[in-house]
Design an enzyme around this catalytic site. Structure first.
Site: not given
Length: 318
Positions: A140, A12, A8
């Site tokens: 989540y 961010q 990933g």
């Protein structure tokens, strides 16, 4: 920790963690899905097309680069996850189990960040302690609680070196908001520079723990570098830096943009998630076990965010 794979890497955290690790001298492989071009600043070192869900390719990548540590940043963030719970589970739990199995076989260390999303309405919300009730009301949060427990299980049963911190909202000028409940605290800075105003999706007085990205990067590295003999928790460390509500960010911005205007248009889903999360965290356990301390205040962060965003917009006004 010597040879590191970041899964990933274009997200961010990853887009800043990869160059941060390389600057520290670690051989760091930028692992991306291949769906979008690798950002130029990540292409300055080794890279690989990897998917958390494809353990065969992960294994090949680990072998090829002689990886000993995996920083797994793949996740579906809170607001986005509510729209596709099954995908959030597949990435956030099934993918993590596959990685832990690979770590068990290849003797890897693994960092999979957790989140304040593990908490819920039954958690003490003010100065939330390290060891407390974790009953989240979002998928989540459910995936992150599961990841913490899986990390503990694989460490105890198989000796896997799995570690994690519970990140608060993360704020950065490098990447745009990515579907998290706390992303207003990134967008507000961009809109302050672009338009001089912002409409908050969270209500006045909604306090949430937040952290500037540089502190977040340092927390990940310092935990993975920490002497395991000192660690009692390994997974799910509270890490804290600051807590604020939208109006306090606005006040900090007005030190630079005096006429900045803040309005409100409450998003019920985001507000309900925010209301179930802590106002502030007690991170004294992280301080005790691996000497964690944050460095950036709200005003420190505001000064940097506004300055860097202005530079970016000047370079690319579109």
């Amino acid at each position: 920790m010597k040879n590191i794979l970041v899964i990933g890497a274009a997200g961010q955290i990853g887009s800043e963690l990869v160059p941060y690790l390389r600057k520290l001298g670690y051989m760091t492989v930028a692992g991306t899905s291949g769906r979008t071009p690798l950002p130029a600043h990540l292409a300055e070192g080794p890279s690989a097309v990897v998917n958390l869900m494809d353990t065969d390719v992960l294994r090949q990548t680990v072998d090829y680069f002689q990886i000993d540590t995996v920083m797994n940043l793949a996740a579906i963030l809170s607001a986005t996850a509510e729209r596709d719970p099954l995908k959030a589970w597949r990435v956030g739990v099934d993918g993590v189990i596959g990685l832990l199995e690979l770590a068990r076989d290849k003797k890897l260390s693994v960092f999979t960040p957790s989140s304040i999303g593990v908490f819920g309405p039954s958690t003490p919300l003010k100065f939330t302690p390290q060891d407390t009730v974790c009953r989240p009301q979002t998928v989540y949060g459910i995936t992150k609680v599961t990841d913490e427990l899986l990390g503990d299980y694989y460490r105890k049963k198989y000796g896997v070196d799995a570690r994690s911190v519970r990140y608060p909202g993360l704020i950065s000028y490098v990447t745009p908001p990515g579907g998290g409940t706390t992303d207003y605290a990134v967008d507000i800075y961009w809109q302050a520079v672009k338009t001089g105003s912002y409409i908050s999706p969270l209500a006045r007085g909604t306090y949430l723990p937040m952290m500037f990205m540089e502190d977040a990067l340092r927390a990940a590295v310092e935990l993975m570098e920490a002497d395991p003999a000192r660690l009692k928790h390994f997974n799910g460390f509270n890490v804290s830096a600051m807590s604020f509500a939208p109006e306090e960010v606005a006040a900090s911005i007005r030190r630079h943009i005096p006429n900045f205007e803040l309005g409100y248009a409450i998003n019920p889903m985001l507000q309900s998630i925010a209301d179930s999360w802590p106002d502030a965290l007690d991170d004294s356990v992280a301080t005790e076990e691996w000497d964690w301390h944050s460095r950036y205040t709200l005003d420190d962060m505001t000064d940097i965010m506004l300055g860097e965003i202005r530079k970016q917009l000047a370079a690319d006004p579109t």
